[in-house]
Design a protein around this motif. Structure first.
Motif, PDB file in Angstrom:
ATOM      1  N   ARG A 167      11.517 -14.108  20.528  1.00 27.99           N
ATOM      2  CA  ARG A 167      12.441 -13.009  20.831  1.00 27.99           C
ATOM      3  C   ARG A 167      11.622 -11.753  21.094  1.00 27.99           C
ATOM      4  NH1 ARG A 167      15.859  -9.702  17.023  1.00 27.99           N
ATOM      5  NH2 ARG A 167      14.618 -10.711  15.383  1.00 27.99           N
ATOM      6  N   ARG A 168      11.891 -11.096  22.221  1.00 25.43           N
ATOM      7  CA  ARG A 168      11.129  -9.898  22.580  1.00 25.43           C
ATOM      8  C   ARG A 168      11.856  -8.657  22.079  1.00 25.43           C
ATOM      9  NH1 ARG A 168       8.947  -6.008  26.229  1.00 25.43           N
ATOM     10  NH2 ARG A 168       6.760  -6.521  26.704  1.00 25.43           N
ATOM     11  N   LEU A 169      11.221  -7.957  21.142  1.00 28.16           N
ATOM     12  CA  LEU A 169      11.731  -6.710  20.600  1.00 28.16           C
ATOM     13  C   LEU A 169      10.975  -5.548  21.231  1.00 28.16           C
ATOM     14  CD1 LEU A 169      11.912  -7.741  16.834  1.00 28.16           C
ATOM     15  CD2 LEU A 169      13.745  -7.808  18.529  1.00 28.16           C
ATOM     16  N   PRO A 170      11.503  -4.341  21.184  1.00 33.98           N
ATOM     17  CA  PRO A 170      10.803  -3.205  21.797  1.00 33.98           C
ATOM     18  C   PRO A 170       9.595  -2.775  20.979  1.00 33.98           C
ATOM     19  CG  PRO A 170      12.809  -2.470  20.707  1.00 33.98           C
ATOM     20  CD  PRO A 170      12.843  -3.965  20.671  1.00 33.98           C
ATOM     21  N   PRO A 171       8.579  -2.172  21.630  1.00 35.88           N
ATOM     22  CA  PRO A 171       7.479  -1.557  20.873  1.00 35.88           C
ATOM     23  C   PRO A 171       8.038  -0.465  19.971  1.00 35.88           C
ATOM     24  CG  PRO A 171       6.998  -1.618  23.222  1.00 35.88           C
ATOM     25  CD  PRO A 171       8.438  -1.981  23.074  1.00 35.88           C
ATOM     26  N   ARG A 172       7.478  -0.345  18.765  1.00 32.57           N
ATOM     27  CA  ARG A 172       7.994   0.640  17.819  1.00 32.57           C
ATOM     28  C   ARG A 172       6.872   1.184  16.946  1.00 32.57           C
ATOM     29  NH1 ARG A 172      11.165  -2.928  14.707  1.00 32.57           N
ATOM     30  NH2 ARG A 172      10.383  -4.490  16.145  1.00 32.57           N
ATOM     31  N   TYR A 173       7.115   2.376  16.393  1.00 34.03           N
ATOM     32  CA  TYR A 173       6.182   3.044  15.484  1.00 34.03           C
ATOM     33  C   TYR A 173       6.717   2.950  14.066  1.00 34.03           C
ATOM     34  CZ  TYR A 173       3.584   6.948  13.358  1.00 34.03           C
ATOM     35  OH  TYR A 173       2.797   7.729  12.554  1.00 34.03           O
ATOM     36  N   GLY A 174       5.823   2.682  13.106  1.00 30.92           N
ATOM     37  CA  GLY A 174       6.181   2.654  11.692  1.00 30.92           C
ATOM     38  C   GLY A 174       5.504   3.798  10.958  1.00 30.92           C
ATOM     39  N   PRO A 175       6.241   4.874  10.627  1.00 27.32           N
ATOM     40  CA  PRO A 175       5.629   6.021   9.933  1.00 27.32           C
ATOM     41  C   PRO A 175       5.171   5.651   8.521  1.00 27.32           C
ATOM     42  CG  PRO A 175       7.789   6.574  10.861  1.00 27.32           C
ATOM     43  CD  PRO A 175       7.666   5.085  10.907  1.00 27.32           C
ATOM     44  N   ALA A 176       4.057   6.211   8.105  1.00 27.86           N
ATOM     45  CA  ALA A 176       3.532   5.935   6.764  1.00 27.86           C
ATOM     46  C   ALA A 176       4.510   6.340   5.677  1.00 27.86           C
ATOM     47  CB  ALA A 176       2.198   6.649   6.569  1.00 27.86           C
ATOM     48  N   GLU A 177       5.225   7.460   5.888  1.00 29.02           N
ATOM     49  CA  GLU A 177       6.131   7.949   4.852  1.00 29.02           C
ATOM     50  C   GLU A 177       7.353   7.067   4.669  1.00 29.02           C
ATOM     51  OE1 GLU A 177       6.826  10.515   8.592  1.00 29.02           O
ATOM     52  OE2 GLU A 177       5.136   9.591   7.504  1.00 29.02           O
ATOM     53  N   GLN A 178       7.595   6.130   5.596  1.00 26.98           N
ATOM     54  CA  GLN A 178       8.724   5.221   5.468  1.00 26.98           C
ATOM     55  C   GLN A 178       8.334   3.853   4.921  1.00 26.98           C
ATOM     56  OE1 GLN A 178      11.128   5.032   9.042  1.00 26.98           O
ATOM     57  NE2 GLN A 178      11.192   7.256   9.242  1.00 26.98           N
ATOM     58  N   VAL A 179       7.060   3.660   4.592  1.00 33.80           N
ATOM     59  CA  VAL A 179       6.604   2.384   4.026  1.00 33.80           C
ATOM     60  C   VAL A 179       7.031   2.303   2.563  1.00 33.80           C
ATOM     61  CG1 VAL A 179       4.591   1.001   3.383  1.00 33.80           C
ATOM     62  CG2 VAL A 179       4.651   2.180   5.595  1.00 33.80           C
ATOM     63  N   PRO A 180       7.823   1.302   2.176  1.00 32.96           N
ATOM     64  CA  PRO A 180       8.206   1.161   0.769  1.00 32.96           C
ATOM     65  C   PRO A 180       7.007   0.750  -0.081  1.00 32.96           C
ATOM     66  CG  PRO A 180       9.700  -0.064   2.214  1.00 32.96           C
ATOM     67  CD  PRO A 180       8.507   0.317   3.031  1.00 32.96           C
ATOM     68  N   VAL A 181       6.730   1.517  -1.122  1.00 31.06           N
ATOM     69  CA  VAL A 181       5.634   1.217  -2.044  1.00 31.06           C
ATOM     70  C   VAL A 181       6.232   0.714  -3.344  1.00 31.06           C
ATOM     71  CG1 VAL A 181       3.694   2.160  -3.346  1.00 31.06           C
ATOM     72  CG2 VAL A 181       4.098   2.916  -0.990  1.00 31.06           C
ATOM     73  N   GLU A 182       5.830  -0.489  -3.738  1.00 37.09           N
ATOM     74  CA  GLU A 182       6.379  -1.154  -4.921  1.00 37.09           C
ATOM     75  C   GLU A 182       5.286  -1.360  -5.961  1.00 37.09           C
ATOM     76  OE1 GLU A 182       8.183  -5.611  -6.048  1.00 37.09           O
ATOM     77  OE2 GLU A 182       7.621  -5.113  -3.987  1.00 37.09           O
ATOM     78  N   VAL A 183       5.613  -1.136  -7.221  1.00 39.50           N
ATOM     79  CA  VAL A 183       4.734  -1.514  -8.331  1.00 39.50           C
ATOM     80  C   VAL A 183       5.277  -2.809  -8.902  1.00 39.50           C
ATOM     81  CG1 VAL A 183       3.913  -0.932 -10.625  1.00 39.50           C
ATOM     82  CG2 VAL A 183       3.990   0.825  -8.847  1.00 39.50           C
ATOM     83  N   ARG A 184       4.425  -3.820  -8.960  1.00 37.72           N
ATOM     84  CA  ARG A 184       4.854  -5.148  -9.410  1.00 37.72           C
ATOM     85  C   ARG A 184       4.034  -5.563 -10.621  1.00 37.72           C
ATOM     86  NH1 ARG A 184       4.988  -9.401  -4.661  1.00 37.72           N
ATOM     87  NH2 ARG A 184       6.455  -7.803  -3.900  1.00 37.72           N
ATOM     88  N   GLY A 185       4.663  -6.280 -11.539  1.00 40.62           N
ATOM     89  CA  GLY A 185       3.974  -6.800 -12.708  1.00 40.62           C
ATOM     90  C   GLY A 185       3.853  -5.770 -13.813  1.00 40.62           C
ATOM     91  N   ALA A 186       3.003  -6.072 -14.784  1.00 43.27           N
ATOM     92  CA  ALA A 186       2.738  -5.178 -15.915  1.00 43.27           C
ATOM     93  C   ALA A 186       1.408  -5.574 -16.528  1.00 43.27           C
ATOM     94  CB  ALA A 186       3.858  -5.271 -16.951  1.00 43.27           C
ATOM     95  N   GLY A 187       0.894  -4.703 -17.417  1.00 41.71           N
ATOM     96  CA  GLY A 187      -0.375  -4.996 -18.082  1.00 41.71           C
ATOM     97  C   GLY A 187      -1.471  -5.296 -17.073  1.00 41.71           C
ATOM     98  N   ALA A 188      -2.227  -6.351 -17.324  1.00 42.74           N
ATOM     99  CA  ALA A 188      -3.333  -6.726 -16.444  1.00 42.74           C
ATOM    100  C   ALA A 188      -2.862  -7.400 -15.164  1.00 42.74           C
ATOM    101  CB  ALA A 188      -4.300  -7.642 -17.179  1.00 42.74           C
ATOM    102  N   ALA A 189      -1.560  -7.587 -15.011  1.00 40.07           N
ATOM    103  CA  ALA A 189      -0.999  -8.111 -13.761  1.00 40.07           C
ATOM    104  C   ALA A 189      -0.327  -7.009 -12.945  1.00 40.07           C
ATOM    105  CB  ALA A 189      -0.003  -9.229 -14.039  1.00 40.07           C
ATOM    106  N   SER A 190      -0.568  -5.750 -13.276  1.00 38.07           N
ATOM    107  CA  SER A 190      -0.011  -4.634 -12.510  1.00 38.07           C
ATOM    108  C   SER A 190      -0.728  -4.505 -11.171  1.00 38.07           C
ATOM    109  CB  SER A 190      -0.174  -3.319 -13.278  1.00 38.07           C
ATOM    110  OG  SER A 190       0.434  -3.370 -14.538  1.00 38.07           O
ATOM    111  N   ARG A 191       0.060  -4.299 -10.096  1.00 41.97           N
ATOM    112  CA  ARG A 191      -0.521  -4.096  -8.774  1.00 41.97           C
ATOM    113  C   ARG A 191       0.469  -3.342  -7.902  1.00 41.97           C
ATOM    114  NH1 ARG A 191       1.546  -9.317 -10.644  1.00 41.97           N
ATOM    115  NH2 ARG A 191       2.330 -10.494  -8.864  1.00 41.97           N
ATOM    116  N   GLN A 192      -0.031  -2.860  -6.777  1.00 40.86           N
ATOM    117  CA  GLN A 192       0.762  -2.098  -5.812  1.00 40.86           C
ATOM    118  C   GLN A 192       0.996  -2.950  -4.580  1.00 40.86           C
ATOM    119  OE1 GLN A 192      -0.890   1.721  -4.722  1.00 40.86           O
ATOM    120  NE2 GLN A 192       0.127   1.743  -2.731  1.00 40.86           N
TER     121      GLN A 192
END
Length: 286
Positions: free
Chosen positions: A116-141
Motif C-alpha cells: 500500500r502506497r502512503l504519502p511521504p510524511r514527517y515525524g516531529p521529535a516532540e510527537q514521539v511517545p516516550v515510555e518507561v517500561r519495567g522496574a528495578g534492573a529491568a527499567s528501560r526507555q
C-alpha cells in the motif's frame, strides 16, 4: 548480496557501496523486514529508490535533508542516540529519494515490504511517545516513534530502546512467531549502538548468545529473544525493526512461560531514576 548464515551480523559484514548495513529480506532469508544504515560525509548525498519497500529515515547522528518525489524534509537529528529523541520521515514504496547532510552523519533506514502506497510524511521529535517500561534492573526507555498506534505505515513497525548501564531489557524473554490470541507473527531486527559491553540472547528455535557492539545486527526470525544486557558502566541503545504478514500492524508477543512471572515483580520495585534518559529536548538524566 547473498543471504547471511548467521543470526548475529557483526559491523561491516553486510556493507555494500553506500551502505554500512544492508539487511534486505533476501539477505535475512525471510519475507518482510529490512534495515539499511547510511553514513554520509559532510556535504555528501545519497540517491536511491525504495522499490517495494516502505522506509523511514531516522538520524542516529547528525542532521539531513531528505527529498522524496518532490517533497522535502529537514531532519534536525541529534549528536548521538544517547543525546535526544530524534525526528524522522517516512518514504513510500516506489519513490526516488535523495538524502544529503551538510555536516555528515549516520542514518538508519528501517524498511518493510509493503503493498500500500502512503504519502511521504514527517515525524516531529516532540510527537514521539516516550515510555518507561519495567522496574528495578529491568527499567528501560522505549521511544515508540513508529509503533502501530503512533505512526501509520502499511507493515513497518520500529521503536528505539535505551537501557542504562547494568540493566536488562527485552525482558522477560518473549516471542512472536505464532499466530495466536495475544501473539502476532513478526520478523525482527535488532541494531545496536553502545560505547562498551553488551549482550543479546535469542533461544528456542533460533539460538544465539552474542557480545554485541556498535553497528552490530541480530536477526530474530523466530524463537524467544531477550534479555538485551547492558554491562555496568555502559548504556545500550538498540533499534527494533519489525514486520509480518498480518493485515493489521501489531507488536503482540508471548512471554517465555518460565520467566513471565518477572512482570508481576515490578509492582514492588522502584523504577530506575536514570530513565527516561532522553526526550525531544535532550538528556533528562546523567
Amino acid at each position: 548480496m547473498k543471504a547471511v548464515s548467521a543470526v548475529h551480523i557483526s559491523r561491516g559484514a553486510t556493507t555494500t557501496p553506500g551502505w554500512t548495513v544492508q539487511v534486505t529480506p533476501e539477505v535475512a532469508g525471510w519475507t518482510y523486514c529490512g534495515l539499511r544504515v547510511l553514513d554520509l560525509e559532510p556535504g555528501q548525498t545519497r540517491v536511491f529508490t525504495t522499490g517495494d519497500d516502505e522506509m523511514l529515515v531516522l538520524p542516529l547522528t547528525g542532521s539531513a535533508m531528505v527529498d522524496c518525489d518532490g517533497t522535502r524534509f529537514e531532519l534536525v537529528g541529534r549528536t548521538s542516540v544517547f543525546d535526544r529523541v530524534s525526528d524522522f520521515c517516512y518514504l513510500p514504496i516506489g519513490a526516488r529519494v535523495e538524502v544529503s547532510s551538510t555536516t555528515g552523519g549516520r542514518f538508519a533506514l528501517p524498511s518493510a515490504r509493503a503493498g500500500r502506497r502512503l504519502p511521504p510524511r514527517y515525524g516531529p521529535a516532540e510527537q514521539v511517545p516516550v515510555e518507561v517500561r519495567g522496574a528495578g534492573a529491568a527499567s528501560r526507555q522505549v521511544n515508540n516513534f513508529c509503533a502501530p498506534d503512533a505512526f501509520d505505515c502499511d507493515r513497518l513497525v520500529a521503536v528505539e530502546l535505551l537501557t542504562p548501564g547494568g540493566n536488562w531489557s527485552s525482558y522477560p524473554p518473549h516471542k512472536h512467531d505464532t499466530e495466536a490470541p495475544g501473539e502476532a507473527v513478526l520478523e525482527e531486527i535488532y541494531y545496536f549502538e553502545t560505547r562498551g559491553l553488551a549482550y543479546q540472547r535469542v533461544y528456542g528455535t533460533t539460538d544465539v548468545l552474542a557480545e554485541v557492539g556498535a553497528g552490530d545486527v541480530v536477526l530474530v526470525p523466530n524463537g524467544y529473544h531477550g534479555p538485551s544486557m547492558a554491562a555496568p558502566g555502559y548504556d545500550l541503545y538498540y533499534l527494533n525493526v519489525l514486520a509480518g504478514p498480518a493485515a493489521e500492524r501489531s507488536m503482540a508477543c508471548a512471554d517465555d512461560p518460565a520467566h513471565g512471572w518477572i512482570r508481576s515483580s515490578w509492582s514492588g520495585q522502584p523504577v530506575d531514576p536514570r530513565v527516561p534518559m532522553t526526550n525531544h529536548l535532550g538528556r533528562t538524566s546523567t
